[in-house]
Design a protein around this motif. Structure first.
Motif, PDB file in Angstrom:
ATOM      1  N   GLU A  83       0.825  -1.197   0.000  1.00  0.00           N
ATOM      2  CA  GLU A  83       0.000   0.000   0.000  1.00  0.00           C
ATOM      3  C   GLU A  83       0.864   1.253   0.000  1.00  0.00           C
ATOM      4  O   GLU A  83       0.517   2.262  -0.606  1.00  0.00           O
ATOM      5  CB  GLU A  83      -0.927   0.014   1.212  1.00  0.00           C
ATOM      6  CG  GLU A  83      -2.107  -0.914   1.083  1.00  0.00           C
ATOM      7  CD  GLU A  83      -3.066  -0.752   2.258  1.00  0.00           C
ATOM      8  OE1 GLU A  83      -3.447   0.397   2.554  1.00  0.00           O
ATOM      9  OE2 GLU A  83      -3.432  -1.776   2.847  1.00  0.00           O
ATOM     10  N   ILE A  87       1.335   3.856  -5.155  1.00  0.00           N
ATOM     11  CA  ILE A  87       1.185   5.052  -5.987  1.00  0.00           C
ATOM     12  C   ILE A  87       2.503   5.411  -6.667  1.00  0.00           C
ATOM     13  O   ILE A  87       2.524   5.780  -7.846  1.00  0.00           O
ATOM     14  CB  ILE A  87       0.647   6.223  -5.133  1.00  0.00           C
ATOM     15  CG1 ILE A  87      -0.742   5.879  -4.615  1.00  0.00           C
ATOM     16  CG2 ILE A  87       0.615   7.511  -5.940  1.00  0.00           C
ATOM     17  CD1 ILE A  87      -1.759   5.554  -5.692  1.00  0.00           C
ATOM     18  N   LYS A 117     -10.695   0.859   0.018  1.00  0.00           N
ATOM     19  CA  LYS A 117      -9.462   1.500   0.469  1.00  0.00           C
ATOM     20  C   LYS A 117      -8.493   1.680  -0.712  1.00  0.00           C
ATOM     21  O   LYS A 117      -7.891   2.745  -0.874  1.00  0.00           O
ATOM     22  CB  LYS A 117      -8.808   0.661   1.568  1.00  0.00           C
ATOM     23  CG  LYS A 117      -7.678   1.370   2.285  1.00  0.00           C
ATOM     24  CD  LYS A 117      -6.989   0.474   3.300  1.00  0.00           C
ATOM     25  CE  LYS A 117      -7.943   0.001   4.370  1.00  0.00           C
ATOM     26  NZ  LYS A 117      -7.267  -0.806   5.410  1.00  0.00           N
ATOM     27  N   VAL A 118      -8.367   0.644  -1.545  1.00  0.00           N
ATOM     28  CA  VAL A 118      -7.486   0.727  -2.710  1.00  0.00           C
ATOM     29  C   VAL A 118      -8.019   1.759  -3.707  1.00  0.00           C
ATOM     30  O   VAL A 118      -7.261   2.597  -4.218  1.00  0.00           O
ATOM     31  CB  VAL A 118      -7.332  -0.658  -3.384  1.00  0.00           C
ATOM     32  CG1 VAL A 118      -6.596  -0.551  -4.702  1.00  0.00           C
ATOM     33  CG2 VAL A 118      -6.617  -1.621  -2.454  1.00  0.00           C
ATOM     34  N   ASP A 120      -9.957   4.302  -3.069  1.00  0.00           N
ATOM     35  CA  ASP A 120      -9.823   5.631  -2.481  1.00  0.00           C
ATOM     36  C   ASP A 120      -8.384   6.133  -2.603  1.00  0.00           C
ATOM     37  O   ASP A 120      -8.150   7.309  -2.888  1.00  0.00           O
ATOM     38  CB  ASP A 120     -10.269   5.597  -1.019  1.00  0.00           C
ATOM     39  CG  ASP A 120     -10.348   6.976  -0.420  1.00  0.00           C
ATOM     40  OD1 ASP A 120     -10.879   7.883  -1.099  1.00  0.00           O
ATOM     41  OD2 ASP A 120      -9.880   7.164   0.725  1.00  0.00           O
ATOM     42  N   THR A 121      -7.424   5.242  -2.413  1.00  0.00           N
ATOM     43  CA  THR A 121      -6.016   5.615  -2.568  1.00  0.00           C
ATOM     44  C   THR A 121      -5.734   6.046  -4.009  1.00  0.00           C
ATOM     45  O   THR A 121      -5.037   7.041  -4.238  1.00  0.00           O
ATOM     46  CB  THR A 121      -5.097   4.439  -2.173  1.00  0.00           C
ATOM     47  OG1 THR A 121      -5.413   4.032  -0.847  1.00  0.00           O
ATOM     48  CG2 THR A 121      -3.641   4.811  -2.262  1.00  0.00           C
ATOM     49  N   LEU A 122      -6.283   5.302  -4.967  1.00  0.00           N
ATOM     50  CA  LEU A 122      -6.116   5.679  -6.376  1.00  0.00           C
ATOM     51  C   LEU A 122      -6.753   7.035  -6.658  1.00  0.00           C
ATOM     52  O   LEU A 122      -6.174   7.875  -7.349  1.00  0.00           O
ATOM     53  CB  LEU A 122      -6.727   4.607  -7.281  1.00  0.00           C
ATOM     54  CG  LEU A 122      -6.010   3.260  -7.341  1.00  0.00           C
ATOM     55  CD1 LEU A 122      -6.851   2.253  -8.117  1.00  0.00           C
ATOM     56  CD2 LEU A 122      -4.644   3.417  -7.979  1.00  0.00           C
ATOM     57  N   HIS A 123      -7.941   7.255  -6.119  1.00  0.00           N
ATOM     58  CA  HIS A 123      -8.662   8.512  -6.338  1.00  0.00           C
ATOM     59  C   HIS A 123      -7.896   9.693  -5.742  1.00  0.00           C
ATOM     60  O   HIS A 123      -7.767  10.745  -6.362  1.00  0.00           O
ATOM     61  CB  HIS A 123     -10.064   8.412  -5.743  1.00  0.00           C
ATOM     62  CG  HIS A 123     -10.919   9.587  -6.059  1.00  0.00           C
ATOM     63  ND1 HIS A 123     -11.027  10.653  -5.213  1.00  0.00           N
ATOM     64  CD2 HIS A 123     -11.693   9.869  -7.141  1.00  0.00           C
ATOM     65  CE1 HIS A 123     -11.832  11.556  -5.740  1.00  0.00           C
ATOM     66  NE2 HIS A 123     -12.251  11.095  -6.921  1.00  0.00           N
ATOM     67  N   GLN A 124      -7.370   9.527  -4.540  1.00  0.00           N
ATOM     68  CA  GLN A 124      -6.610  10.596  -3.896  1.00  0.00           C
ATOM     69  C   GLN A 124      -5.318  10.908  -4.643  1.00  0.00           C
ATOM     70  O   GLN A 124      -4.844  12.036  -4.618  1.00  0.00           O
ATOM     71  CB  GLN A 124      -6.310  10.242  -2.443  1.00  0.00           C
ATOM     72  CG  GLN A 124      -7.522  10.287  -1.545  1.00  0.00           C
ATOM     73  CD  GLN A 124      -7.206   9.831  -0.135  1.00  0.00           C
ATOM     74  OE1 GLN A 124      -6.082   9.440   0.175  1.00  0.00           O
ATOM     75  NE2 GLN A 124      -8.216   9.877   0.730  1.00  0.00           N
ATOM     76  N   ALA A 125      -4.756   9.912  -5.316  1.00  0.00           N
ATOM     77  CA  ALA A 125      -3.533  10.125  -6.088  1.00  0.00           C
ATOM     78  C   ALA A 125      -3.822  10.768  -7.444  1.00  0.00           C
ATOM     79  O   ALA A 125      -2.895  11.130  -8.161  1.00  0.00           O
ATOM     80  CB  ALA A 125      -2.800   8.806  -6.276  1.00  0.00           C
TER      81      ALA A 125
END
Length: 141
Positions: A83, A87, A117-118, A120-125
């Motif tokens: 995780e 990114i 969670k994955v 959301d991490t992609l979206h935030q990046a």
């Protein structure tokens, strides 16, 4: 008794045979190219995908797959990622192009929280184009 030595010649002395050697050479080169390129277009991470009955979409030239296995290990293509470095590795794979579609594959036993969670991490990046991959199902008519 008259004897003809070369029956393929006409009255002008021209041959009427087709030389297939260049054709065979081209076909062998194409065969070798396809044999080398075919394994590069697949992902070797085994994931038990859920079924989907929607129409399959056309596949891009060089798709980027992010896979989550049943034990929650993640892979970018065939390479394992965590995780923390997901990114960074994804930015290197997409060369910083945030409009690249990321194909997300998750085992059907992976819980919803892990998937969100994955994503959301992609979206935030900044990766807003996420394609969910499922197993194709053929329906009997």
């Amino acid at each position: 008794m008259a004897m003809r030595l070369n029956e393929n010649l006409d009255d002008n002395g021209e041959m009427h045979e087709i030389n297939v050697t260049p054709f065979i050479d081209v076909m062998l080169v194409l065969l070798i190219i396809f044999m080398v390129a075919a394994p590069l277009a697949t992902v070797d991470v085994k994931v038990n995908l859920p079924a989907s009955s929607s129409q399959p979409q056309p596949r891009p030239e060089k798709p980027i797959y992010l896979s989550v296995k049943a034990d929650k290990t993640m892979f970018l293509g065939n390479d394992p990622v965590t995780e923390a470095d997901m990114i960074t590795t994804l930015n290197a794979a997409t060369e910083g192009k945030k409009d690249t579609t990321i194909f997300f594959r998750a085992d059907k036993t992976v819980d919803y929280e892990t998937m969100m969670k994955v994503m959301d991490t992609l979206h935030q990046a900044g990766y807003l184009k996420i394609g969910l991959v499922g197993q194709e199902v053929t329906q009997a008519k």
